[in-house]
Write an enzyme that holds these catalytic residues in place. Structure first.
Site, PDB file in Angstrom:
ATOM      1  N   GLU A  12       0.865  -1.175   0.000  1.00 21.22           N
ATOM      2  CA  GLU A  12       0.000   0.000   0.000  1.00 21.22           C
ATOM      3  C   GLU A  12       0.898   1.221   0.000  1.00 21.22           C
ATOM      4  OE1 GLU A  12      -3.683  -1.855   2.662  1.00 21.22           O
ATOM      5  OE2 GLU A  12      -2.627  -0.064   3.354  1.00 21.22           O
ATOM      6  N   ASP A  53      -5.658   9.561  10.394  1.00 21.03           N
ATOM      7  CA  ASP A  53      -4.364   9.029  10.805  1.00 21.03           C
ATOM      8  C   ASP A  53      -3.873   9.604  12.115  1.00 21.03           C
ATOM      9  OD1 ASP A  53      -3.383   7.145   8.738  1.00 21.03           O
ATOM     10  OD2 ASP A  53      -3.830   8.840   7.420  1.00 21.03           O
TER      11      ASP A  53
END
Ligand code: PLP
Lengths: 404, 263
Positions: free
Chosen positions: B42, B53
């Site tokens: 990824e 995040d």
């Protein structure tokens, strides 16, 4: 009837939360179920007379509504054109329009059984209003605020703490409103089960833009009735400052289907549109941030630009999606006012009317000062005086080079 | 067989490794992940506002942007990776705005030309699939969706509809970082999801050690490692590859062998 509805500017968003191509629900999957629950609960509340009764009772006896509609005689005379009226939402409890929305949202939070409240804040007005309703209803409150704003809005930080809120300074990015919103979203994702996020402006994922607008529409609904009663007619022009756009949409929305009423939204041009500013309609492009599609200040790769405004409450690189749609349909006109012009507007209102405005509505006042002289004397302008300036006197002193 | 089918073979779990493009020497870092035994890469597209995040990946995004990384650079890194590693699955992961900035068709076309197999768009809810999904599918790129502990049985079909490649089960209701979910809850949720789909289910968020990875590999089709790798890049910068290879080797062994020794 059907035709009338189709032509209405007041029936947005659609059932998916879209205002034309704008709005929507662009959030991480963790939040989606909660956003859907909120939408369902808001739909129920909207149709519940008990909800409206409690909301209105609190607005009357706690917030102090209706706020006055004030004709500004000396300002009108000095500008030499249209009559200038102010919707005095700065006289609300806590000193800005933000509390209208907070009352509505905390009632929703309680209906949903949430036991903790979070919010983001820029100028601190929304943080203070949120801390206030949390104290009123006895719910713990955490406010995320950019570290830059913590420094420039110190009086509001102290107010929030007095009211029992925890203030979390956010240091990422430029440490202003955008970053505070990121951090509030991060906290929310991790605490969805018991936490309600009171968003402070008419932006974010559906149904926030709609429900914030609905709660703030008390401004325009009152203004419309007050002006009809006092002047016998509708105003020619409405003017309001725009950060995310909640005070503006609150004033505008009840008038959107009155074709004779023109509207002017005022973005913050900061140091100038060719320099750093916060005018996302004037200088931005459609994009996706903070749960909605709207105009954003961004580069060619979609990286979000840092906004700048002397006014912490306008210092945001986006705008509520309904404004993006109203701009594209042409129903509302948008302009921008620089830091320097806003300071002039601030001083003008202090001097002519004995009212110290917040720096946010000072942008609206500066716009009024530009357009009023171009309009006939029998024309009526109504501007939203959405906040008082006590919180800003340190910023203004610094900008004017005065030591306190 | 597609590259995803090769990665997610029936008899063992796959190791999925995330790093942020443009943070450190990306080409060398990616090679180290593959050499260590990663099955799926990824590649994170940096964004100014990575709302989902935690601090580690936020900082990686900002380091990358501060180093001047552009969308064109990320696509070039993907294309170069594809030339060097024709058989390893490659996923672009990021936020909607950089992906749709030039239009979804432009992005899908560029990603397809770069040899990308799938795209994870963190803040594109299935409800807004129109903004990217159709363009990706038209170019044969798999839109990979996230399911979370809050995705209930009623909602799951909505998430699965239009997704392909694999499903990413985010085991923690929270942001990326150090929190971990209990293995019991992961097992239960993966089993629940698998009743609704034949797609492989990869599990991520908070996985850092070979032991944790092995425990998940016993119950899921893939294990995703992110922040633990990002931490190495944060610490070592351009000298990260050796340490990345070392950690990934131990994780890959744990993941690939997990079903050999009965739990
Ligand atoms: C007094 C005042 N006006 C305006 C704003 C800008 O927000 P909005 O555009 O949502 O009204 C703020 C935000 O903090 C504010 O405090």
């Amino acid at each position: 009837m059907t035709e009338q509805n189709l032509n209405s500017f007041r029936n947005q968003p659609d059932e998916r939360g879209h205002f034309g191509q704008f709005g929507g629900r662009y959030v991480a999957e963790t939040l989606m179920p909660l956003i859907l629950d909120l939408e369902a609960e808001y739909t129920k509340a909207k149709n519940d007379p008990a909800f409206h009764a409690e909301f209105e009772d609190l607005l009357t006896h706690y917030v102090g509504r209706p706020s006055p509609m004030y004709f500004a005689p000396r300002l009108t005379e000095e500008l030499g054109g249209a009559q200038v009226w102010f919707k005095r939402d700065e006289l609300n409890h806590t000193g800005a329009h933000k509390i209208n929305n907070c009352i509505g949202q905390i009632l929703l939070a309680i209906r949903m059984g949430k036991t903790k409240i979070i919010a983001e804040t820029g100028a601190g007005q929304h943080g203070v209003a949120t801390a206030t309703v949390c104290a009123r209803f006895g719910l713990p409150c955490t406010i995320f605020m950019g570290a830059t704003d913590v420094a420039r809005q110190a009086p509001n930080v102290f107010r929030m703490k007095l009211l029992g809120a925890e203030v979390v300074p956010v240091t990422s990015g430029a440490a202003t409103l955008k970053d505070a919103m990121n951090e509030a979203l991060r906290h929310w994702v991790a605490n969805v089960h018991d936490t309600f996020y009171i968003i402070g402006t008419a932006a974010g994922p559906h149904p926030y833009p709609e429900l914030v607008r609905d709660f703030q529409s008390v401004i325009g609904t009152e203004a419309r009735a007050q002006l009809l009663e006092r002047t016998g007619r509708l105003p020619d022009l409405l003017v309001a400052a725009i950060g995310g756009g909640s005070n503006a949409i609150g004033l505008f929305h009840p008038f959107l289907d009155d074709p004779s009423v023109k509207m002017l939204g005022v973005e913050a041009a900061g140091h100038g549109l060719d320099k750093q500013h916060a005018a996302s309609l004037a200088g931005g492009f459609p994009g996706i941030l903070h749960g909605n599609k709207t105009y954003l200040l961004q580069d060619e790769d979609g990286q979000i630009a840092e906004a700048h405004s002397i006014s912490a409450g306008l210092d945001y690189p986006g705008i509520g999606p309904e404004h993006a749609w109203l701009k594209e349909t042409g129903r509302v006109e948008y302009t921008s006012i620089t830091d320097t012009e806003a300071l002039e507007g601030f001083k003008l209102l202090c001097r002519t009317e004995g009212i110290i405005p917040a720096l946010e509505p000072s942008h609206a006042i500066a716009a009024v000062a530009k357009v009023a002289p171009t309009m006939p004397k029998d024309a009526i302008i109504c501007a939203n005086l959405c906040g008082r300036g006590d919180k800003d006197i340190f910023t203004v002193a610094e900008a004017l080079g005065v030591e306190m | 067989m597609t590259r995803f089918q090769t990665a997610f073979t029936a008899n063992r779990s796959a190791l999925v490794c995330f790093i942020t493009a443009g943070d450190g020497d990306t080409a060398a870092n990616l090679d180290a992940l593959v050499e260590g035994g990663a099955d799926v890469i990824e590649l994170g597209m940096p964004f100014t506002d990575p709302m989902a995040d935690g601090p580690a990946i936020q900082a990686a995004n900002l380091r990358s942007l501060a180093a001047g990384t552009k969308t064109a650079d990320v696509l070039r890194m993907a294309e170069d990776f594809r030339e060097r590693h024709p058989d390893i699955s490659l996923v672009l992961m990021g936020y909607a705005n950089p992906m749709v900035r030039r239009g979804p068709e432009w992005f899908a076309d560029a990603a397809a030309k770069a040899g990308v197999d799938g795209v994870i768009c963190v803040d594109l809810a299935p409800e807004e699939d129109q903004d990217l999904g159709p363009a990706l599918r038209a170019k044969g790129i798999c839109p990979i969706r996230l399911a979370t502990p809050t995705t209930d049985a009623k909602r799951l079909p909505r998430v699965l509809d239009g997704s392909s490649g694999f499903l990413y089960y985010v085991s923690v209701a929270g942001i990326t970082g150090k929190q971990q979910a209990a293995i019991g809850s992961i097992e239960e949720n993966v089993a629940r999801i698998k009743q609704h789909t034949d797609l492989p289910v990869a599990v991520g968020f908070g996985v850092r050690t070979p032991d944790q990875a092995a425990a998940i590999a016993r119950v899921a089709d893939g294990v995703v490692i992110g922040s633990a790798l990002i931490d190495i890049v944060a610490e070592l910068g351009n000298h990260a590859p050796d340490k990345l290879r070392e950690l990934v080797s131990s994780l890959a062994k744990a993941v690939h062998d997990a079903r050999k020794d009965p739990a």
